[in-house]
Write a protein that holds these residues in place. Structure first.
Motif, PDB file in Angstrom:
ATOM      1  N   GLN A  80       0.839  -1.202   0.000  1.00 46.05           N
ATOM      2  CA  GLN A  80       0.000   0.000   0.000  1.00 46.05           C
ATOM      3  C   GLN A  80       0.875   1.253   0.000  1.00 46.05           C
ATOM      4  OE1 GLN A  80      -2.695   0.197   3.290  1.00 46.05           O
ATOM      5  NE2 GLN A  80      -3.928   1.790   2.352  1.00 46.05           N
ATOM      6  N   LEU A  81       1.924   1.254   0.796  1.00 48.48           N
ATOM      7  CA  LEU A  81       2.842   2.390   0.830  1.00 48.48           C
ATOM      8  C   LEU A  81       3.540   2.561  -0.514  1.00 48.48           C
ATOM      9  CD1 LEU A  81       4.310   4.651   2.338  1.00 48.48           C
ATOM     10  CD2 LEU A  81       5.968   2.916   3.114  1.00 48.48           C
ATOM     11  N   GLU A  82       3.959   1.454  -1.110  1.00 44.31           N
ATOM     12  CA  GLU A  82       4.611   1.510  -2.418  1.00 44.31           C
ATOM     13  C   GLU A  82       3.661   2.093  -3.466  1.00 44.31           C
ATOM     14  OE1 GLU A  82       5.443  -2.274  -4.295  1.00 44.31           O
ATOM     15  OE2 GLU A  82       7.382  -1.499  -4.948  1.00 44.31           O
ATOM     16  N   GLY A  83       2.394   1.659  -3.435  1.00 44.44           N
ATOM     17  CA  GLY A  83       1.406   2.191  -4.370  1.00 44.44           C
ATOM     18  C   GLY A  83       1.172   3.674  -4.169  1.00 44.44           C
ATOM     19  N   TYR A  84       1.108   4.083  -2.918  1.00 44.47           N
ATOM     20  CA  TYR A  84       0.923   5.503  -2.612  1.00 44.47           C
ATOM     21  C   TYR A  84       2.091   6.327  -3.146  1.00 44.47           C
ATOM     22  CZ  TYR A  84       0.781   9.839   0.028  1.00 44.47           C
ATOM     23  OH  TYR A  84       0.789  11.167   0.378  1.00 44.47           O
TER      24      TYR A  84
END
Length: 122
Positions: A23-27
Motif C-alpha cells: 500500500q505504501l509503495e502504491g501511494y
C-alpha cells in the motif's frame, strides 16, 4: 487477532506487513505519477506564454488530469496482464507438478516390481 509463536510474529502479521508495504509503495508510486503529470503540464503551458493565469491554471489542471488517466489505464492494463500470466503459469505449474508426481509414482512402482522380481524366490 494474530497469534504469536515462540519464534516470533505469526504469518498473519507478516501478511499484514506485506500488505502495508504494498500500500505504501502504491501511494508513493502514485505521488510520483502526480508530480510528473503536473511537471509535464507546467512544461506544456510554458510553450503557450500568451495564456492568462486562469487559462494556464485550467490547461495545467486538464493536462495533468489526462496524464493521470493515461497512467491509470496503463496500470490497469499491467494488472490485467499480470493476472492473466499468473493464471497461465499457475496452470502450467499444476500440470507439471501432476506429471512429476505421476512419474515419481510410476518409477516407484517399477522399482518395487523389479526389486520384488529379483528378490522373490522362484
Amino acid at each position: 487477532m494474530t497469534e504469536r509463536t515462540p519464534t516470533g510474529p505469526s504469518v498473519g502479521a507478516a501478511g499484514e506487513t506485506d500488505a502495508g508495504l504494498r500500500q505504501l509503495e502504491g501511494y508513493l508510486y502514485w505521488q510520483d505519477q502526480t508530480r510528473q503529470a503536473r511537471r509535464a503540464a507546467a512544461e506544456f503551458a510554458d510553450l503557450l506564454p500568451w495564456l492568462t493565469a486562469t487559462q494556464r491554471f485550467d490547461l495545467e489542471h486538464h493536462f495533468a488530469h489526462a496524464q493521470l488517466q493515461a497512467s491509470r489505464r496503463r496500470l490497469e492494463q499491467f494488472r490485467e496482464t499480470r493476472e492473466r500470466l499468473r493464471e497461465q503459469y499457475g496452470a502450467r505449474y499444476r500440470r507439471l507438478r501432476a506429471r512429476c508426481l505421476l512419474a515419481a509414482l510410476l518409477a516407484t512402482v517399477l522399482c518395487t516390481t523389479a526389486f520384488l522380481a529379483i528378490v522373490r524366490p522362484h
